[in-house]
Design a protein around this motif. Sequence first.
Motif, short mmCIF file in Angstrom:
data_model
loop_
_atom_site.label_atom_id
_atom_site.label_comp_id
_atom_site.label_asym_id
_atom_site.label_seq_id
_atom_site.Cartn_x
_atom_site.Cartn_y
_atom_site.Cartn_z
N GLU A 112 0.82 -1.20 0.00
CA GLU A 112 0.00 0.00 0.00
C GLU A 112 0.86 1.26 0.00
O GLU A 112 0.59 2.21 -0.74
CB GLU A 112 -0.93 0.01 1.21
N LEU A 113 1.90 1.27 0.83
CA LEU A 113 2.78 2.44 0.86
C LEU A 113 3.48 2.61 -0.48
O LEU A 113 3.57 3.72 -1.01
CB LEU A 113 3.81 2.31 1.99
N GLY A 114 3.96 1.50 -1.04
CA GLY A 114 4.60 1.56 -2.35
C GLY A 114 3.69 2.15 -3.41
O GLY A 114 4.12 2.98 -4.22
N GLU A 115 2.43 1.72 -3.42
CA GLU A 115 1.48 2.24 -4.40
C GLU A 115 1.27 3.74 -4.24
O GLU A 115 1.16 4.47 -5.22
CB GLU A 115 0.14 1.50 -4.26
N ARG A 116 1.26 4.20 -2.99
CA ARG A 116 1.02 5.63 -2.74
C ARG A 116 2.20 6.51 -3.16
O ARG A 116 2.00 7.69 -3.44
CB ARG A 116 0.70 5.87 -1.27
N VAL A 117 3.41 5.94 -3.17
CA VAL A 117 4.58 6.74 -3.55
C VAL A 117 5.15 6.29 -4.91
O VAL A 117 6.22 6.73 -5.30
CB VAL A 117 5.68 6.74 -2.46
N ASN A 118 4.43 5.38 -5.57
CA ASN A 118 4.78 4.94 -6.92
C ASN A 118 6.10 4.15 -6.98
O ASN A 118 6.93 4.37 -7.86
CB ASN A 118 4.80 6.12 -7.89
N VAL A 119 6.29 3.26 -6.01
CA VAL A 119 7.40 2.31 -6.06
C VAL A 119 6.84 0.93 -5.72
O VAL A 119 5.70 0.80 -5.26
CB VAL A 119 8.56 2.67 -5.08
N THR A 120 7.64 -0.10 -5.91
CA THR A 120 7.17 -1.46 -5.65
C THR A 120 7.24 -1.80 -4.16
O THR A 120 7.94 -1.15 -3.39
CB THR A 120 8.03 -2.48 -6.42
N LYS A 121 6.53 -2.86 -3.81
CA LYS A 121 6.59 -3.41 -2.45
C LYS A 121 8.02 -3.80 -2.13
O LYS A 121 8.50 -3.59 -1.02
CB LYS A 121 5.67 -4.63 -2.34
N VAL A 122 8.73 -4.34 -3.12
CA VAL A 122 10.13 -4.75 -2.92
C VAL A 122 10.99 -3.54 -2.57
O VAL A 122 11.86 -3.63 -1.69
CB VAL A 122 10.67 -5.47 -4.18
N SER A 123 10.74 -2.41 -3.21
CA SER A 123 11.50 -1.20 -2.89
C SER A 123 11.27 -0.77 -1.45
O SER A 123 12.22 -0.47 -0.72
CB SER A 123 11.12 -0.05 -3.83
N ILE A 124 10.01 -0.77 -1.01
CA ILE A 124 9.71 -0.41 0.38
C ILE A 124 10.41 -1.37 1.33
O ILE A 124 11.02 -0.95 2.32
CB ILE A 124 8.19 -0.39 0.64
N CYS A 125 10.37 -2.65 1.01
CA CYS A 125 11.04 -3.66 1.83
C CYS A 125 12.54 -3.37 1.92
O CYS A 125 13.13 -3.42 3.00
CB CYS A 125 10.80 -5.05 1.24
N CYS A 126 13.15 -3.03 0.80
CA CYS A 126 14.59 -2.72 0.78
C CYS A 126 14.90 -1.46 1.58
O CYS A 126 15.91 -1.39 2.28
CB CYS A 126 15.08 -2.58 -0.65
N TYR A 127 14.03 -0.45 1.49
CA TYR A 127 14.24 0.77 2.28
C TYR A 127 14.18 0.43 3.77
O TYR A 127 14.99 0.91 4.56
CB TYR A 127 13.17 1.83 1.98
N GLU A 128 13.22 -0.41 4.15
CA GLU A 128 13.06 -0.77 5.56
C GLU A 128 14.19 -1.66 6.06
O GLU A 128 14.50 -1.66 7.25
CB GLU A 128 11.70 -1.45 5.78
N ASN A 129 14.79 -2.43 5.18
CA ASN A 129 15.92 -3.29 5.56
C ASN A 129 17.25 -2.57 5.47
O ASN A 129 18.28 -3.11 5.87
CB ASN A 129 15.96 -4.55 4.69
N GLY A 130 17.26 -1.38 4.90
CA GLY A 130 18.48 -0.60 4.77
C GLY A 130 19.39 -1.05 3.63
O GLY A 130 20.55 -0.68 3.58
N THR A 131 18.85 -1.84 2.70
CA THR A 131 19.67 -2.30 1.57
C THR A 131 19.56 -1.39 0.36
O THR A 131 20.31 -1.54 -0.59
CB THR A 131 19.28 -3.74 1.16
N ARG A 132 18.62 -0.46 0.41
CA ARG A 132 18.45 0.50 -0.68
C ARG A 132 18.01 1.82 -0.06
O ARG A 132 17.33 1.86 0.96
CB ARG A 132 17.38 0.00 -1.65
N VAL A 133 18.41 2.93 -0.70
CA VAL A 133 18.04 4.26 -0.22
C VAL A 133 17.11 4.89 -1.25
O VAL A 133 17.41 4.88 -2.45
CB VAL A 133 19.30 5.15 -0.04
N PRO A 134 15.99 5.43 -0.80
CA PRO A 134 15.07 6.06 -1.75
C PRO A 134 15.66 7.32 -2.38
O PRO A 134 16.50 7.98 -1.78
CB PRO A 134 13.84 6.40 -0.90
N THR A 135 15.18 7.63 -3.58
CA THR A 135 15.59 8.86 -4.23
C THR A 135 14.99 10.05 -3.47
O THR A 135 14.08 9.87 -2.65
CB THR A 135 15.07 8.92 -5.68
N LEU A 136 15.48 11.23 -3.76
CA LEU A 136 14.95 12.43 -3.11
C LEU A 136 13.46 12.58 -3.42
O LEU A 136 12.67 12.91 -2.53
CB LEU A 136 15.73 13.67 -3.56
#
Length: 118
Positions: free
Chosen positions: A20-44
């Motif tokens: 749901e969060l991914g859909e609201r900010v136009n990224v995938t669930k996997v991206s949100i998961c990676c942000y929360e795990n600290g393996t990826r940093v979101p763009t500005l």
Amino acid sequence: MLLSKRLKELRISNGLTQRELGERVNVTKVSICCYENGTRVPTLDTLTKLGKVLDVDVDYLLGYDNPIKAKGKNKKVTNMAKEEIEFITEIRKLENIHQAIIENPKKAINIINKGLDN
């Protein structure tokens, strides 16, 4: 990393799934998961969208949420995370350690680093 911790806490407290969060900010669930795990940093751009959806400043997501004014000539303002302030508060309770850090910060950091390596 505070971003990952805060993002997850805010998502859960807002009752959102990663999808749901991914859909609201136009990224995938996997991206949100990676942000929360600290393996990826979101763009500005994504950080800005996350802040709007979660109703927080980007500064808060990045861990800076408390303005601190220095004393003296250079009354420079810096921001500190709540966790950093809690750490300093706890250090101050240990008078010997606090004094050693104040007297020679570089030496204290070296000792802490050595202890973390063990």
